[in-house]
Enzyme design. Sequence first.
Site, mmCIF file in Angstrom:
data_model
loop_
_atom_site.group_PDB
_atom_site.id
_atom_site.type_symbol
_atom_site.label_atom_id
_atom_site.label_comp_id
_atom_site.label_asym_id
_atom_site.label_seq_id
_atom_site.Cartn_x
_atom_site.Cartn_y
_atom_site.Cartn_z
ATOM 1 N N ARG A 165 -8.693 -25.915 40.685
ATOM 2 C CA ARG A 165 -9.552 -26.883 41.495
ATOM 3 C C ARG A 165 -9.491 -27.008 43.018
ATOM 4 O O ARG A 165 -9.406 -27.962 43.502
ATOM 5 C CB ARG A 165 -9.365 -28.547 40.852
ATOM 6 C CG ARG A 165 -9.638 -28.581 39.391
ATOM 7 C CD ARG A 165 -11.075 -28.489 39.097
ATOM 8 N NE ARG A 165 -11.503 -29.062 37.937
ATOM 9 C CZ ARG A 165 -11.504 -28.313 36.652
ATOM 10 N NH1 ARG A 165 -11.181 -27.062 36.629
ATOM 11 N NH2 ARG A 165 -11.626 -28.902 35.557
ATOM 12 N N SER A 237 -14.202 -35.237 35.346
ATOM 13 C CA SER A 237 -12.652 -35.610 35.336
ATOM 14 C C SER A 237 -12.571 -36.334 36.652
ATOM 15 O O SER A 237 -12.739 -35.943 37.795
ATOM 16 C CB SER A 237 -11.874 -34.484 35.442
ATOM 17 O OG SER A 237 -12.035 -33.531 34.223
ATOM 18 N N GLU A 333 -9.285 -36.020 41.511
ATOM 19 C CA GLU A 333 -10.049 -34.658 41.915
ATOM 20 C C GLU A 333 -11.474 -34.930 42.530
ATOM 21 O O GLU A 333 -11.857 -33.997 43.076
ATOM 22 C CB GLU A 333 -9.975 -33.545 40.543
ATOM 23 C CG GLU A 333 -11.153 -34.178 39.649
ATOM 24 C CD GLU A 333 -11.892 -32.889 39.114
ATOM 25 O OE1 GLU A 333 -13.098 -32.755 38.895
ATOM 26 O OE2 GLU A 333 -10.998 -31.682 38.934
HETATM 27 N N1 EPU Z 1 -6.414 -36.016 25.878
HETATM 28 C C1 EPU Z 1 -5.996 -37.127 25.043
HETATM 29 N N2 EPU Z 1 -6.519 -38.252 25.629
HETATM 30 C C2 EPU Z 1 -7.506 -38.265 26.166
HETATM 31 C C3 EPU Z 1 -8.138 -37.045 26.720
HETATM 32 C C4 EPU Z 1 -7.472 -35.689 26.522
HETATM 33 O O1 EPU Z 1 -4.816 -37.222 24.560
HETATM 34 O O2 EPU Z 1 -8.314 -39.279 26.362
HETATM 35 C C5 EPU Z 1 -5.451 -34.722 25.494
HETATM 36 C C6 EPU Z 1 -6.140 -34.164 24.241
HETATM 37 O O3 EPU Z 1 -5.747 -34.330 23.038
HETATM 38 C C7 EPU Z 1 -5.628 -32.310 24.694
HETATM 39 C C8 EPU Z 1 -5.489 -32.468 26.076
HETATM 40 O O4 EPU Z 1 -5.386 -33.670 26.644
HETATM 41 O O5 EPU Z 1 -4.750 -32.331 24.034
HETATM 42 C C9 EPU Z 1 -6.633 -31.606 26.849
HETATM 43 O O6 EPU Z 1 -7.885 -32.354 26.734
HETATM 44 P P1 EPU Z 1 -9.319 -31.591 27.016
HETATM 45 O O7 EPU Z 1 -9.260 -30.255 26.421
HETATM 46 O O8 EPU Z 1 -10.344 -32.465 26.904
HETATM 47 O O9 EPU Z 1 -9.124 -31.147 28.465
HETATM 48 P P2 EPU Z 1 -8.550 -31.927 29.876
HETATM 49 O O10 EPU Z 1 -7.344 -31.056 30.172
HETATM 50 O O11 EPU Z 1 -8.532 -33.173 29.475
HETATM 51 C C10 EPU Z 1 -9.756 -30.370 31.538
HETATM 52 C C11 EPU Z 1 -10.632 -30.185 32.521
HETATM 53 C C12 EPU Z 1 -12.099 -30.514 32.231
HETATM 54 C C13 EPU Z 1 -12.656 -29.373 31.351
HETATM 55 C C14 EPU Z 1 -11.685 -29.500 30.224
HETATM 56 C C15 EPU Z 1 -11.748 -28.364 29.188
HETATM 57 C C16 EPU Z 1 -9.357 -31.200 34.506
HETATM 58 C C17 EPU Z 1 -8.970 -32.034 35.587
HETATM 59 N N3 EPU Z 1 -10.340 -31.267 33.640
HETATM 60 O O12 EPU Z 1 -9.786 -31.469 30.981
HETATM 61 O O13 EPU Z 1 -12.934 -30.663 33.400
HETATM 62 O O14 EPU Z 1 -13.766 -29.784 30.876
HETATM 63 O O15 EPU Z 1 -10.297 -29.245 30.546
HETATM 64 O O16 EPU Z 1 -11.528 -27.121 29.739
HETATM 65 O O17 EPU Z 1 -8.660 -29.876 34.622
HETATM 66 C C18 EPU Z 1 -14.099 -31.722 35.154
HETATM 67 O O18 EPU Z 1 -13.483 -31.006 35.786
HETATM 68 O O19 EPU Z 1 -14.868 -32.647 35.404
HETATM 69 C C19 EPU Z 1 -13.910 -31.525 33.490
HETATM 70 C C20 EPU Z 1 -14.605 -32.421 32.691
#
Ligand code: EPU
Length: 337
Positions: A165, A237, A333
């Site tokens: 990012r 995010s 972010e």
């Molecule tokens: N999780 C929770 N609770 C929540 C959300 C997530 O416990 O409310 C846990 C999930 O269970 C999972 C982990 O967090 O184990 C990861 O969740 P997820 O795969 O949804 O990804 P993220 O790390 O929350 C990142 C990016 C997203 C991108 C997803 C998929 C960042 C800041 N965000 O989210 O990007 O779509 O991975 O690759 O790195 C964006 O930048 O706008 C965005 C949506």
Amino acid sequence: MINTTNKVSLRQYNTFGIDATAKELIICNTIESIQEALSYLNNNPQPYLVLGGGSNILFRNDFDGIVIHPCLTEIELIKEDEKNVWLEAGAGVEWDELVKYSVDHNWYGLENLSYIPGNVGASPVQNIGAYGVEAKDTIVSVKGFYIADASRFELSNEECCFSYRQSIFKSKLRNKTVISSVIFKLNKTESYTLNYGHVKEELEKRGKLSLNNVRQTIIDIRKSKLPEPEELGNAGSFFKNPVIDLEHFKKLQSNYESIPNYPVESKHVKVPAGWLIEQSGWKGKAIGDAAVHNKQALVLVNKGNASGQDIIDLAQQIINDVCEKFGITIEPEVNII
Ligand code: EPU
């Protein structure tokens, strides 16, 4: 001739749907109009903002200056060999239109980035990423203008200093450039990235492995977790996933066995901010019209008439609570203006 509009609402130009106004808005449909807008700005020095798809921005107040909105919308095949194609996409092309275009032509590389809101011009700025792929994996170079003297640049992938990012456009060149187009190199031969989360499992439910099926799987996963900006204002995010010391992580893990994590390198671990926020009790909670999305706690939403300040106040309370519970300071972010 550039077209300027005075005292204009930016509500339709930011996916949070915040009703801030700009003193002046200049929409640039051509390279020449970007140049003209920059000389206009340089002759009338005042605050300025380059606004792409508005999908990663939060307006705290009205903007007392010129907003430049680059809107070049062409996708051009500029080079091709046996294995690859090189595409040049205008900054104003909708990101997902580019992904669809590449999938429709059977070109590999962008499919995991399906359905991300925003425009092509913003993709290198914060090196957008999802499901194990980042924009930097396919970007060859970025073209644009330096604002100070309206001179043109083309920066190679390496010169863009990409990381999670992050890029030179958010650091050394922050607020110093207008991006006009981005050049991507895509594969003509089959290659997939399917090792993130449940992507493979979800894909198997859908049937055979194909480029279009990967795209549709990613779209389904995103739709099941992330709100549509047209229905519920948001900027994806709101926070970055924090990177913490291994020692700190081990301590947390002894109290929270199931803490999810992504490897970074040997001494650091990235922890999902969504998980930290959910564990802090904020998932689905609201203060007035500013709320935490009920399916993905990393996303803050505008339920109707939240102001930028309402969202910021909510974010601050979340930051405080996460810090108190886990000793981790999460950072936004989105770009707060
Ligand atoms: N999780 C929770 N609770 C929540 C959300 C997530 O416990 O409310 C846990 C999930 O269970 C999972 C982990 O967090 O184990 C990861 O969740 P997820 O795969 O949804 O990804 P993220 O790390 O929350 C990142 C990016 C997203 C991108 C997803 C998929 C960042 C800041 N965000 O989210 O990007 O779509 O991975 O690759 O790195 C964006 O930048 O706008 C965005 C949506």
